[in-house]
Design an enzyme around this catalytic site. Structure first.
Site, mmCIF file in Angstrom:
data_model
loop_
_atom_site.group_PDB
_atom_site.id
_atom_site.type_symbol
_atom_site.label_atom_id
_atom_site.label_comp_id
_atom_site.label_asym_id
_atom_site.label_seq_id
_atom_site.Cartn_x
_atom_site.Cartn_y
_atom_site.Cartn_z
ATOM 1 N N CYS A 190 -1.526 -6.258 -4.283
ATOM 2 C CA CYS A 190 -2.242 -5.080 -3.533
ATOM 3 C C CYS A 190 -1.030 -4.214 -2.902
ATOM 4 O O CYS A 190 -1.127 -3.053 -3.072
ATOM 5 C CB CYS A 190 -2.982 -5.598 -2.533
ATOM 6 S SG CYS A 190 -2.300 -6.951 -1.232
ATOM 7 N N HIS A 243 -4.038 -8.126 3.171
ATOM 8 C CA HIS A 243 -4.564 -7.261 2.160
ATOM 9 C C HIS A 243 -4.494 -5.699 2.508
ATOM 10 O O HIS A 243 -4.555 -5.362 3.494
ATOM 11 C CB HIS A 243 -5.961 -7.376 1.572
ATOM 12 C CG HIS A 243 -6.355 -6.939 0.183
ATOM 13 N ND1 HIS A 243 -5.851 -7.170 -0.883
ATOM 14 C CD2 HIS A 243 -7.297 -5.726 -0.066
ATOM 15 C CE1 HIS A 243 -6.485 -6.312 -1.836
ATOM 16 N NE2 HIS A 243 -7.182 -5.798 -1.223
ATOM 17 N N HIS A 255 -7.920 -0.455 -4.658
ATOM 18 C CA HIS A 255 -6.989 -1.272 -4.429
ATOM 19 C C HIS A 255 -6.861 -2.390 -5.340
ATOM 20 O O HIS A 255 -7.403 -2.390 -6.512
ATOM 21 C CB HIS A 255 -7.541 -2.193 -3.249
ATOM 22 C CG HIS A 255 -8.768 -2.877 -3.357
ATOM 23 N ND1 HIS A 255 -8.962 -4.294 -2.978
ATOM 24 C CD2 HIS A 255 -10.031 -2.517 -3.883
ATOM 25 C CE1 HIS A 255 -10.164 -4.548 -3.256
ATOM 26 N NE2 HIS A 255 -10.655 -3.395 -3.823
#
Length: 409
Positions: A190, A243, A255
């Protein structure tokens, strides 16, 4: 209305319900298989949060799921957002596949969504029945009285494709998630995905890790989000900031999704809403390409390896050899060969007064020099990675090793 080939759907203990071709084309027909234990799924449907077969459904989760399966279109998660999509349809002109909205709360806002399946019937996830059911609308005084509006929805909200960051991010949809991956060919995790997109879209170099990206840029309130802002989530696969994704507009974000790929999701999903931590804006983090020290240093990032005794791109660089080479190429200046000599040569500068071209030193087994390029970033040589960029203030390895800074005469 002409009856077309049916789209058959099985869901949550409902045996069969017929969706006629309309908003849902026959070639996209899908069978949503019932779970093995229908009672478990029915019980989970009562949580009012479900959006998958394994969780059960609430009404908007069911609509979202069916559109994804039938049209490969991801709708927003909430009833209100779904009700704002598409075009209005008069109740007398409903077609199978239209989405119906009802206001059953005292506040008068829509709070239940259903899918019209023809013959005055609708299918929806019922909180009272604990499963997906079919109801005749006209024969129910309750649903007839609470009908609010109907929409014909053919797609999801548009993301901001004209934004340079979003345009770059969209190029990589479908790229596999790979923990530690940093490129389209190797896959992304990510934070590497976010760093890659910003570097290639707007010459913004971000720290590598999620928690370090959280520490830079301008804080942005959720209600002020705009496309290109970076959003952070906490307590996903580990505690704390864990994240990150890029806000794309319409409550959507792009993402690298763990165990899946680069994809688009909605902030309004119950999962992401519960994990939302905050957002940052990186508009002021681009580097000045007019500065010769910046442009010359960046040429070699990721291109030239570490080499003991190395003093050129062809042989590789050691730490002080890199700094010496950059000064000669960028400014025509000869500075000493070794870090200890470079430290003795310059004028001491505080962190607050740093300018591109200043030398920043770190303390290891010996002094390690680097070149400051702005926005708390330095270019330096790592024995394992060669020439690289580091945010020296937030990097957990380099920040505590800061020794001082010098400006060459």
């Amino acid at each position: 209305m002409k009856v077309m080939k049916p789209l058959m759907v099985t869901a949550l203990g409902l045996s069969l319900a017929t969706f006629y071709e309309g908003a849902f084309p026959a070639e996209k027909a899908v069978q949503v298989q019932a779970a093995t234990d229908e009672n478990v799924i029915a019980d989970k449907a009562k949580t009012y949060e479900g959006e998958t077969l394994s969780e059960g459904f609430d009404s908007s989760g069911f609509v979202q799921y069916v559109f994804k399966q039938a049209l490969d279109t991801m709708l927003p998660r909430s009833v209100k957002e779904q009700s704002e999509l598409g075009t209005d349809v008069d109740k007398n002109e409903l077609q199978a596949g239209d989405v119906l909205f009802f206001d059953t709360d005292e506040n008068g806002e829509v709070n239940v969504a259903a899918i019209y399946i023809g013959d005055d019937e609708m299918i929806y996830a019922s909180s009272s029945d604990g499963k997906v059911v079919v109801k005749n609308i006209s024969s129910s005084a309750y649903w007839s009285s609470h009908f609010a509006k109907a929409k014909r929805i053919t797609g999801a909200p548009e993301v901001a494709k004209d934004n340079e960051v979003i345009a770059e991010a969209l190029k990589h949809l479908g790229t596999p998630y790979v923990f530690g991956g940093e490129s389209p060919t190797d896959g992304f995790d990510c934070s590497a995905f976010v760093a890659y997109v910003f570097q290639h879209a707007s010459d913004v170099y971000l720290p590598r890790s999620t928690d370090q990206q959280w520490q830079v840029g301008e804080e942005v309130a959720r209600e002020d989000l705009k496309p290109g802002d970076v959003i952070f989530f906490k307590d996903t696969y580990r505690e704390g900031i864990s994240h990150v994704g890029i806000y794309a507009g319409g409550n959507q974000f792009i993402h690298a999704k763990r165990s899946e790929n680069v994809t688009v999701d909605y902030l309004t999903s119950s999962y992401w809403t519960s994990k939302y931590a905050g957002a940052r804006r990186y508009d002021d983090l681009s580097l000045s390409k007019d500065n010769p020290f910046v442009t010359e240093s960046l040429k070699y990032v990721g291109e030239v390896p570490y080499a003991q005794g190395g003093t050129s791109p062809s042989t590789g660089f050691d730490t002080a050899g890199f700094v010496q080479y950059i000064y000669k190429e960028a400014a025509g200046k000869d500075i000493p060969r070794y870090a200890s000599q470079q430290w003795e040569k310059g004028e001491s500068i505080s962190k607050s007064d740093l300018k591109p071209g200043d030398l920043v030193f770190f303390e290891g087994s010996s002094l390690i020099p680097s070149i400051y390029i702005g926005n708390d970033y330095v270019v330096h040589v790592s024995t394992s990675q060669g020439v690289k960029i580091t945010n020296y203030k937030v990097d957990s390895y380099w920040a505590p090793k800061y020794y001082g800074a010098k400006r060459m005469p």
